[in-house]
Design a protein around this motif. Structure first.
Motif, PDB file in Angstrom:
ATOM      1  N   ILE A 253       0.866  -1.183   0.000  1.00  0.00           N
ATOM      2  CA  ILE A 253       0.000   0.000   0.000  1.00  0.00           C
ATOM      3  C   ILE A 253       0.901   1.230   0.000  1.00  0.00           C
ATOM      4  CG2 ILE A 253      -1.849   1.242   1.179  1.00  0.00           C
ATOM      5  CD1 ILE A 253      -2.681  -1.337   2.484  1.00  0.00           C
ATOM      6  N   THR A 254       0.523   2.225  -0.811  1.00  0.00           N
ATOM      7  CA  THR A 254       1.283   3.474  -0.864  1.00  0.00           C
ATOM      8  C   THR A 254       0.326   4.655  -0.773  1.00  0.00           C
ATOM      9  OG1 THR A 254       1.170   3.696  -3.283  1.00  0.00           O
ATOM     10  CG2 THR A 254       2.989   2.387  -2.368  1.00  0.00           C
ATOM     11  N   LEU A 255       0.838   5.771  -0.239  1.00  0.00           N
ATOM     12  CA  LEU A 255       0.129   7.046  -0.226  1.00  0.00           C
ATOM     13  C   LEU A 255       1.056   8.064  -0.863  1.00  0.00           C
ATOM     14  CD1 LEU A 255      -2.407   8.591   0.733  1.00  0.00           C
ATOM     15  CD2 LEU A 255      -1.160   9.143   2.822  1.00  0.00           C
ATOM     16  N   SER A 256       0.605   8.650  -1.990  1.00  0.00           N
ATOM     17  CA  SER A 256       1.442   9.581  -2.739  1.00  0.00           C
ATOM     18  C   SER A 256       0.640  10.814  -3.094  1.00  0.00           C
ATOM     19  CB  SER A 256       1.983   8.914  -4.016  1.00  0.00           C
ATOM     20  OG  SER A 256       0.914   8.486  -4.835  1.00  0.00           O
ATOM     21  N   THR A 257       1.350  11.919  -3.380  1.00  0.00           N
ATOM     22  CA  THR A 257       0.686  13.153  -3.777  1.00  0.00           C
ATOM     23  C   THR A 257       0.239  13.046  -5.227  1.00  0.00           C
ATOM     24  OG1 THR A 257       2.795  14.148  -4.410  1.00  0.00           O
ATOM     25  CG2 THR A 257       2.042  14.499  -2.153  1.00  0.00           C
ATOM     26  N   LEU A 258      -0.918  13.649  -5.518  1.00  0.00           N
ATOM     27  CA  LEU A 258      -1.446  13.605  -6.882  1.00  0.00           C
ATOM     28  C   LEU A 258      -0.650  14.512  -7.812  1.00  0.00           C
ATOM     29  CD1 LEU A 258      -3.629  12.685  -8.887  1.00  0.00           C
ATOM     30  CD2 LEU A 258      -5.058  14.575  -8.084  1.00  0.00           C
ATOM     31  N   GLU A 259      -0.164  15.628  -7.281  1.00  0.00           N
ATOM     32  CA  GLU A 259       0.474  16.632  -8.127  1.00  0.00           C
ATOM     33  C   GLU A 259       1.781  16.132  -8.733  1.00  0.00           C
ATOM     34  OE1 GLU A 259       2.082  21.255  -7.832  1.00  0.00           O
ATOM     35  OE2 GLU A 259       1.273  20.241  -6.068  1.00  0.00           O
ATOM     36  N   ASP A 260       2.675  15.612  -7.872  1.00  0.00           N
ATOM     37  CA  ASP A 260       3.991  15.205  -8.380  1.00  0.00           C
ATOM     38  C   ASP A 260       4.327  13.753  -8.087  1.00  0.00           C
ATOM     39  OD1 ASP A 260       4.349  15.344  -5.668  1.00  0.00           O
ATOM     40  OD2 ASP A 260       5.645  17.109  -5.709  1.00  0.00           O
ATOM     41  N   GLY A 261       3.407  13.008  -7.471  1.00  0.00           N
ATOM     42  CA  GLY A 261       3.614  11.580  -7.264  1.00  0.00           C
ATOM     43  C   GLY A 261       4.603  11.234  -6.168  1.00  0.00           C
ATOM     44  N   ARG A 262       4.965  12.200  -5.299  1.00  0.00           N
ATOM     45  CA  ARG A 262       5.901  11.893  -4.220  1.00  0.00           C
ATOM     46  C   ARG A 262       5.253  10.930  -3.222  1.00  0.00           C
ATOM     47  NH1 ARG A 262       6.427  15.315  -0.911  1.00  0.00           N
ATOM     48  NH2 ARG A 262       4.923  16.871  -1.602  1.00  0.00           N
ATOM     49  N   LEU A 263       5.994   9.913  -2.846  1.00  0.00           N
ATOM     50  CA  LEU A 263       5.498   8.917  -1.897  1.00  0.00           C
ATOM     51  C   LEU A 263       5.536   9.505  -0.492  1.00  0.00           C
ATOM     52  CD1 LEU A 263       7.234   5.757  -3.357  1.00  0.00           C
ATOM     53  CD2 LEU A 263       4.791   6.259  -3.386  1.00  0.00           C
TER      54      LEU A 263
ATOM     55  N   SER B 180      13.937   4.993   3.760  1.00  0.00           N
ATOM     56  CA  SER B 180      14.698   6.205   3.427  1.00  0.00           C
ATOM     57  C   SER B 180      14.867   6.375   1.920  1.00  0.00           C
ATOM     58  CB  SER B 180      16.068   6.159   4.098  1.00  0.00           C
ATOM     59  OG  SER B 180      16.798   5.006   3.670  1.00  0.00           O
ATOM     60  N   GLU B 181      14.882   5.288   1.184  1.00  0.00           N
ATOM     61  CA  GLU B 181      15.034   5.370  -0.271  1.00  0.00           C
ATOM     62  C   GLU B 181      13.733   5.784  -0.951  1.00  0.00           C
ATOM     63  OE1 GLU B 181      18.368   1.961  -1.265  1.00  0.00           O
ATOM     64  OE2 GLU B 181      16.287   1.355  -0.966  1.00  0.00           O
ATOM     65  N   VAL B 182      12.607   5.556  -0.275  1.00  0.00           N
ATOM     66  CA  VAL B 182      11.305   5.701  -0.922  1.00  0.00           C
ATOM     67  C   VAL B 182      10.652   7.044  -0.627  1.00  0.00           C
ATOM     68  CG1 VAL B 182       8.949   4.827  -0.884  1.00  0.00           C
ATOM     69  CG2 VAL B 182      10.852   3.241  -1.070  1.00  0.00           C
ATOM     70  N   LEU B 183      10.569   7.421   0.661  1.00  0.00           N
ATOM     71  CA  LEU B 183       9.791   8.595   1.057  1.00  0.00           C
ATOM     72  C   LEU B 183      10.360   9.862   0.426  1.00  0.00           C
ATOM     73  CD1 LEU B 183       9.031   7.861   4.823  1.00  0.00           C
ATOM     74  CD2 LEU B 183       7.685   7.312   2.783  1.00  0.00           C
ATOM     75  N   GLY B 184       9.450  10.672  -0.099  1.00  0.00           N
ATOM     76  CA  GLY B 184       9.838  11.922  -0.740  1.00  0.00           C
ATOM     77  C   GLY B 184      10.198  11.784  -2.200  1.00  0.00           C
ATOM     78  N   ARG B 185      10.219  10.559  -2.718  1.00  0.00           N
ATOM     79  CA  ARG B 185      10.538  10.342  -4.132  1.00  0.00           C
ATOM     80  C   ARG B 185       9.327   9.743  -4.831  1.00  0.00           C
ATOM     81  NH1 ARG B 185      15.966   7.042  -4.621  1.00  0.00           N
ATOM     82  NH2 ARG B 185      15.813   7.834  -6.771  1.00  0.00           N
ATOM     83  N   SER B 186       9.247   9.927  -6.119  1.00  0.00           N
ATOM     84  CA  SER B 186       8.126   9.405  -6.891  1.00  0.00           C
ATOM     85  C   SER B 186       8.472   8.026  -7.441  1.00  0.00           C
ATOM     86  CB  SER B 186       7.779  10.354  -8.042  1.00  0.00           C
ATOM     87  OG  SER B 186       8.811  10.340  -9.012  1.00  0.00           O
ATOM     88  N   SER B 187       7.428   7.344  -7.896  1.00  0.00           N
ATOM     89  CA  SER B 187       7.640   6.020  -8.488  1.00  0.00           C
ATOM     90  C   SER B 187       8.463   6.115  -9.771  1.00  0.00           C
ATOM     91  CB  SER B 187       6.284   5.355  -8.765  1.00  0.00           C
ATOM     92  OG  SER B 187       5.483   6.182  -9.609  1.00  0.00           O
ATOM     93  N   LEU B 188       8.373   7.259 -10.458  1.00  0.00           N
ATOM     94  CA  LEU B 188       9.204   7.450 -11.650  1.00  0.00           C
ATOM     95  C   LEU B 188      10.670   7.617 -11.262  1.00  0.00           C
ATOM     96  CD1 LEU B 188       6.955   9.830 -13.806  1.00  0.00           C
ATOM     97  CD2 LEU B 188       7.312   7.367 -14.083  1.00  0.00           C
ATOM     98  N   ASP B 189      10.905   8.338 -10.132  1.00  0.00           N
ATOM     99  CA  ASP B 189      12.282   8.476  -9.662  1.00  0.00           C
ATOM    100  C   ASP B 189      12.866   7.118  -9.296  1.00  0.00           C
ATOM    101  OD1 ASP B 189      12.008  11.189  -9.961  1.00  0.00           O
ATOM    102  OD2 ASP B 189      11.453  11.546  -7.878  1.00  0.00           O
TER     103      ASP B 189
END
Length: 728
Positions: free
Chosen positions: A275-285, A301-310
């Motif tokens: 399960i993930t919760l991300s922002t709609l605007e830029d996809g940040r997790l 630490s690798e995931v939070l603040g980054r998008s799935s594209l990153d």
């Protein structure tokens, strides 16, 4: 009432009371001032008119004693009396036509034009305390206009006294009204308001500290006044209860929310699905659970603040754009199939469900991922298996029918259509009695009663083709369940050829019995012939006759061996078995084999098994097998070339493998299948029954005989025998 205690103490403490009293006092002052100003002006006019009237009255009395006809000089002379009046400071006399007749003292500021043309009869100069007025005296009417300047200081003093008296009265009235108002306000407004304020503070403290306890008794609610303030106090009570209920509801809602958040957090963390919760605007997790980290091999630490594209999670980034567009359109997606990949680049097939939500006034996407990689592989494997099964069914040599309880064909394979001459569509419209003429509907129903799951039935019947011809079949029926429906699986085999083969075997059996009888009948005369020929050997015969006799004896003996082998091959193999340990058996047999003429100067290399190996076999027949095989191997090689005889583990755990290998020229590929057939031989002196008999003996022991031959490895004859448990 309790809120009326200490009224004078509270009177000047209440800011509202002071403010109201100030405005009441000022209002009275303003009202009195509004009333006073016109009164002052009226009083001033009265005093000025009185001053003018007294002075004019005296002058009128002087002029009244003159004749009717008066002259300018007469008027001037008489006016000298007016100058003696201390109030009069000056004046000017005009004829009615505007010509000035004379003047004395201070000149008035009021002009003839103002009096006659503008009808202004007076003018007051307050700064100089002078008052100009036109005297209206009867003797002068319609003949003269007399304008007199008066000293108005006495009028001003009187007016000031008047204003002082009025102001004093206004102040007294204002003070009285203000004090009375303050007392009334204190009793009926200020005291209840102060008590209400005290109760409000008490209510606020109660609601802030212990809203769940019993509410306090509010003094303002005991005896509320029967007016608007009482309505306000009642409204306070209602408001207090509403706020208390709202706080209780809010606390319950907060408790429910905390419980819900706790449940959601636990479900979020413990969910087996990522399960993930991300922002709609830029996809940040914003948040991920452990299942997500485990699935993709990442850390928090690798995931939070980054998008799935990153993180390069999408195998095809256009899938994410399609997902975002679907959410923006519908607000939710359910079980969209996408391909993602973990940190190692390994692709995973997932079902992706997302919903647009708001978290702290920010548009977010809550996504649930279901990893179906293995299920997808299983589905593909199942589809492939089903396809293989369908191909297997369609290409099976037996006809396959699936029949429901009504006897209707539900499914058939291609062989069934070929056997009966129908197309698949035509056959699916048929019923069992249409092809099995000897079966009625009652017989079909009886079959259903007799069939049991995992207990198939087999019977022989006759099927009828579309053209009306018939052929024998062997049908095997089995009951199985497909969903909630029970069906019959029928495998029908055309046994026309088998019937013919059985007839052929019966005929061959008869021929074999006849051949055995012939062999028996031939052996007896052949024995007599051999005895006769042997007797000729004792006779003195010419060399030519001896040569012919020897040829006859050789051919007779060969014929006798052939007859014996025919009998051996033709009769049924009967075994007298016992448990044999192969390593020891072959070790005992080896010296015998080495003494054979064919084995001369040809070493036989025996390699026993690493462990004891036991078989159930007939010793004599097993000796016959390996004597034949080793002898053939020796005959196939030149002197000095070795024969390898090896016992080893077979591919099947319940078998033992014995290999006899020799070099020499390879056996042609087209000859290999013929070697074990009767009467086929590559030897000039052989009869072709040796390997055929060997194969029959091996097969009678439950084994298998295999022959392989290549130029690289030579010829290898393999015997596979079933093994048994070890025995002493």
């Amino acid at each position: 009432m309790s809120f009326r205690s200490h009224p004078f103490t509270q009177l000047f403490q209440a800011r509202l009371s002071r403010r109201i009293e100030l405005w009441v006092f000022l209002s009275i002052i303003v009202i009195e001032a509004i009333i006073l100003i016109p009164s002052v002006y009226r009083r001033e006019d009265e005093l000025l008119k009185h001053l003018t009237e007294i002075s004019a009255a005296k002058a009128t009395g002087v002029l009244a004693n003159e004749e009717d006809e008066i002259t300018d000089q007469t008027v001037l002379d008489k006016l000298e009396v007016i100058q003696k009046n201390p109030v009069v400071t000056g004046g000017v006399l005009f004829r009615i036509d505007g010509r000035q007749v004379g003047a004395f003292g201070e000149q008035p500021e009021l002009t003839f034009a103002q009096v006659t043309q503008r009808a202004e009869e007076s003018y007051l100069n307050r700064s100089r305390q002078r008052y100009d007025a036109a005297w209206a005296m009867k003797p002068l009417l319609n003949k003269y206009v007399l304008i007199i300047r008066h000293d108005a200081s006495s009028v001003q003093d009187e007016l000031n006294l008047f204003i002082g008296r009025i102001i004093g009265l206004v102040v007294i009235i204002s003070l009285f009204v203000s004090i009375a108002t303050m007392i009334v306000l204190q009793s009926f407004v200020i005291a209840p308001i102060l008590q209400l304020r005290k109760d409000l503070l008490q209510a606020g403290t109660f609601l802030a500290e212990q809203p769940d306890a019993l509410p306090p008794e509010f003094e303002s609610l005991k005896h509320p006044p029967d007016d608007e303030l009482g309505d306000v106090i009642q409204t306070f009570d209602q408001m207090f209860n509403q706020i208390r209920d709202a706080i209780a509801q809010r606390q319950q809602a907060e408790s429910d929310l905390r419980l819900s958040e706790e449940k959601f957090s636990k479900a979020f963390r413990a969910s087996p699905n990522p399960i993930t919760l991300s922002t709609l605007e830029d996809g940040r997790l914003v948040e991920v659970n452990d299942s997500f980290l485990e699935l993709f091999g990442l850390t928090t630490s690798e995931v939070l603040g980054r998008s799935s594209l990153d993180l390069d999670l999408w195998a095809d980034p256009t899938d994410r754009m399609q997902m975002i567009q679907a959410i923006l359109k519908d607000g939710i997606i359910r079980n969209y199939e996408y391909r993602l990949r973990d940190r190692t680049g390994k692709e995973k097939t997932v079902l992706y469900s997302s919903e647009q939500i708001k978290v702290n006034d920010q548009d977010c996407i809550l996504s649930v991922i279901n990893d179906i990689t293995e299920r997808k592989k299983a589905e593909i494997a199942l589809e492939a298996s089903e396809e293989r099964f369908r191909m297997l069914v369609d290409q099976a040599v037996d006809a396959i029918y699936v029949v429901n309880e009504q006897g209707q064909f539900v499914d058939v394979n291609q062989q069934a259509c070929a056997n009966l001459g129908y197309t698949r569509e035509e056959l699916l419209k048929c019923r069992v009695p249409d092809i099995q003429r000897n079966l009625s509907d009652d017989s079909v129903a009886d079959l259903w009663q007799r069939l049991l799951p995992k207990d198939p039935l087999t019977f022989i019947g006759t099927h009828q083709r579309k053209d009306g011809s018939q052929f024998p079949v062997e049908v095997r029926l089995g009951l199985f369940e497909a969903g909630e429906e029970q069906l019959i699986l029928a495998l029908a085999r055309d046994i026309t050829e088998r019937r013919q083969a059985e007839k052929d075997r019966e005929r061959l059996a008869e021929i074999g019995e006849l051949a055995a009888m012939i062999v028996h009948e031939v052996r007896n005369p052949l024995t007599t012939v051999l005895m006769g020929l042997s007797s000729f050997q004792r006779m003195d015969l010419p060399d030519r006759a001896k040569l012919r006799l020897q040829l006859a004896l050789d051919e007779s003996e060969r014929l006798q061996r052939l007859l014996n082998e025919i009998l051996l091959y033709a009769k049924q193999q009967k075994l007298e078995t016992m448990t044999i340990e192969l390593n020891q058996f072959f070790a005992d047999l080896l010296p015998t084999l080495q003494e054979m003429p064919s084995a001369k100067d040809r070493p036989i290399l025996l390699t026993p098994a690493s462990a004891s190996t036991w078989v159930e076999a007939d010793i004599d027949k097993l000796k016959q097998v390996f004597i034949n095989l080793v002898s053939n191997a020796c005959e196939a090689v030149s002197q000095g070339e070795p024969i390898t005889w090896q016992v080893q583990t077979a591919p099947q755990p319940d078998q033992v493998m014995i290999e006899v290998k020799n070099g020499g020229d390879p056996i042609p590929a087209d000859v290999l299948p013929q070697l074990t057939k009767p009467f086929f031989t590559t030897k000039s002196s052989g009869n072709g029954l040796g390997l055929a008999i060997t194969k029959r003996i091996v097969e009678t022991h439950g084994g298998e005989l295999l022959i392989q031959s290549t130029a690289e490895t030579g010829t290898t004859v393999t015997v596979l025998l079933p093994i048994v448990s070890g025995s002493s």
